[in-house]
Design an enzyme around this catalytic site. Sequence first.
Site, PDB file in Angstrom:
ATOM      1  N   CYS A   4       0.840  -1.199   0.000  1.00 48.29           N
ATOM      2  CA  CYS A   4       0.000   0.000   0.000  1.00 48.29           C
ATOM      3  C   CYS A   4       0.880   1.256   0.000  1.00 48.29           C
ATOM      4  CB  CYS A   4      -0.968  -0.038   1.168  1.00 48.29           C
ATOM      5  SG  CYS A   4      -2.357   1.109   1.004  1.00 48.29           S
ATOM      6  N   HIS A  54      -3.540  -5.494  -0.006  1.00 47.56           N
ATOM      7  CA  HIS A  54      -3.012  -5.997   1.268  1.00 47.56           C
ATOM      8  C   HIS A  54      -2.998  -7.524   1.281  1.00 47.56           C
ATOM      9  CE1 HIS A  54      -2.773  -2.257   3.696  1.00 47.56           C
ATOM     10  NE2 HIS A  54      -3.639  -1.831   2.790  1.00 47.56           N
ATOM     11  N   GLU A 110      -1.476  -9.527   3.155  1.00 48.23           N
ATOM     12  CA  GLU A 110      -1.380 -10.136   4.488  1.00 48.23           C
ATOM     13  C   GLU A 110      -2.716 -10.649   4.986  1.00 48.23           C
ATOM     14  OE1 GLU A 110      -1.684  -5.587   5.340  1.00 48.23           O
ATOM     15  OE2 GLU A 110      -0.957  -6.946   3.782  1.00 48.23           O
TER      16      GLU A 110
END
Length: 582
Positions: free
Chosen positions: A419, A501, A503
């Site tokens: 990001c 993102h 993750e």
Amino acid sequence: MVGSCRLCGSCGAGRRGHSGKMKYVLVTGGVVSGLGKGVTASSIGVVLKACGLRVTSIKIDPYLNTDAGTMSPFEHGEVFVLDDGGEVDLDLGNYERFLDFKLTRDNNITTGKIYQSVIDKERRGDYLGKTVQVVPHITDAIQEWIERVSLIPVDGQEAPADVCVIELGGTIGDIESMPFIEALGQFSYRVGPGNFCLVHVSLVPVLNVVGEQKTKPTQHSVRGLRGLGLTPNILACRSTKVLDDNVKEKLSQFCHVPVTNVITLYDVSNIWHIPLLLRDQKAHEAILKQLNLLGIVGEPKLDEWTSRAEICDTLHEPVRIAMVGKYTGLSDSYLSVLKALLHASVACHRKLILEWVPASDLEDTTASESPDAYDAAWNLLRGADGVLVPGGFGDRGVQGKILAAKYSRENDVPFLGICLGMQIAVIEYARSILNLKDANSTEFDPATKNPCVIFMPEVNPDMIAELESAGLSFVGKDESGQRMEVIELHAHPYFIGVQFHPEFKSRPGKPSPLFLGLIAASSGRLESVLQNVNQFNSKIATKPTSNGVLKKPHQNGTGGIPTKALMNGTGGFCANGNGVHM
């Protein structure tokens, strides 16, 4: 022909799912906050799932915010983002990682959401002029929300789950929890015996002076819970070591819980051991008995989970990753990133050593104001095998992140920017390679003459051709082709930036490919990992699907994205406007 239901033996639902009543497991906490209710709730779900049950989860947060989206990471840890764009409490991330399913924003209940829904009904006249009160209107709204959301499938199947695990945030006795306690007391009576099990997580401290495990805090907590209309069926006691038998017996006597239902959640080397602790102490049997499921489902099968927990304990060869961020004072601010790094390091058989580097400490200002902090930060960065710059907001520490990206690029150190981490990598490249010294994001300098990052669609389309001709490749875009989602330097061992993102998609047994690539590159194992990935994709590409049609091979074995980016398995790119990985 559809067989009989495996839960009740009579409804005929067979593989379509159980048509009887939903079973509920409520997890509450007492004495102090931060005992690990979220991990406990997740672990209960893991064990029940391992028994063959389908599980869903709900998190109740008693704060007045409607969601966690505007809360400071220092205040409440990270904001976990769901597939539907819901910005929720980080415990829902634990649920998704442990149980490998996809929750919705409605799986996170807050006081703000409940009161807003009730006030909206009152304004519409749904209550027909009655005085709107906490009881019954708020408490009814809570119960109706739980029943409605518990029926939403989250594991990709059509029928509702068998069991819903509910975590009540906060600590028993908190004033903001009272409407939820009242609602859940009513709810336990409403769903009836055999359909509700209460697990109370409490603290059993050890006083150093006498070395004795003290039960009084738990006694008081349970007494308060019972006084509010909820009776625990199981005590999950947090302690530094296994509870002594006499302590268990004392808790059983004073808390009115069978000795076999007093479980010790003692300190372990990694949280993947928690489901194993529950299994080894027969917690699943206590829960299944309370839910009238004992003997209907099998013993928990946790071989893969056990293997992963044991491997994590035996890793010794280190991989050092420098986390260059803004919220390094609170690890929960980057919880999903930490978990994704852990998943990848275990997959690469490396012991993760995380070096926290405050971004602002890398800046020239710190060099003059606090030279020791400046030197320490740069020593950590230079000693790292890989560098990760996570997302963030605001301009504090941005220059330090740019310096970290520059260091990684110039010294061939594996780099992953997420990001804002991707955006600063673009800014650094424009400044250093295109010699645009004032290149910046309009977020940080609205008047910049070289806006290489703009609010929408992030990377300035007018500068893409110039950046690409200078060697920065934009290898992933959104469906419109306007938003740049993935950057890569082909001449670098591993230099990747992504707008989304990844993750949030990482799982213990299925690490995010981008994090796997970072750890593999940082460990000197990227080529072997890529070879395994490509071999796997080659098999998939020639394997017939369920309808007999052969799958078309990808151009480079990784879904058309550059090989180093390891993008296969990430589930696609951003489909909405907030930069969230969909």
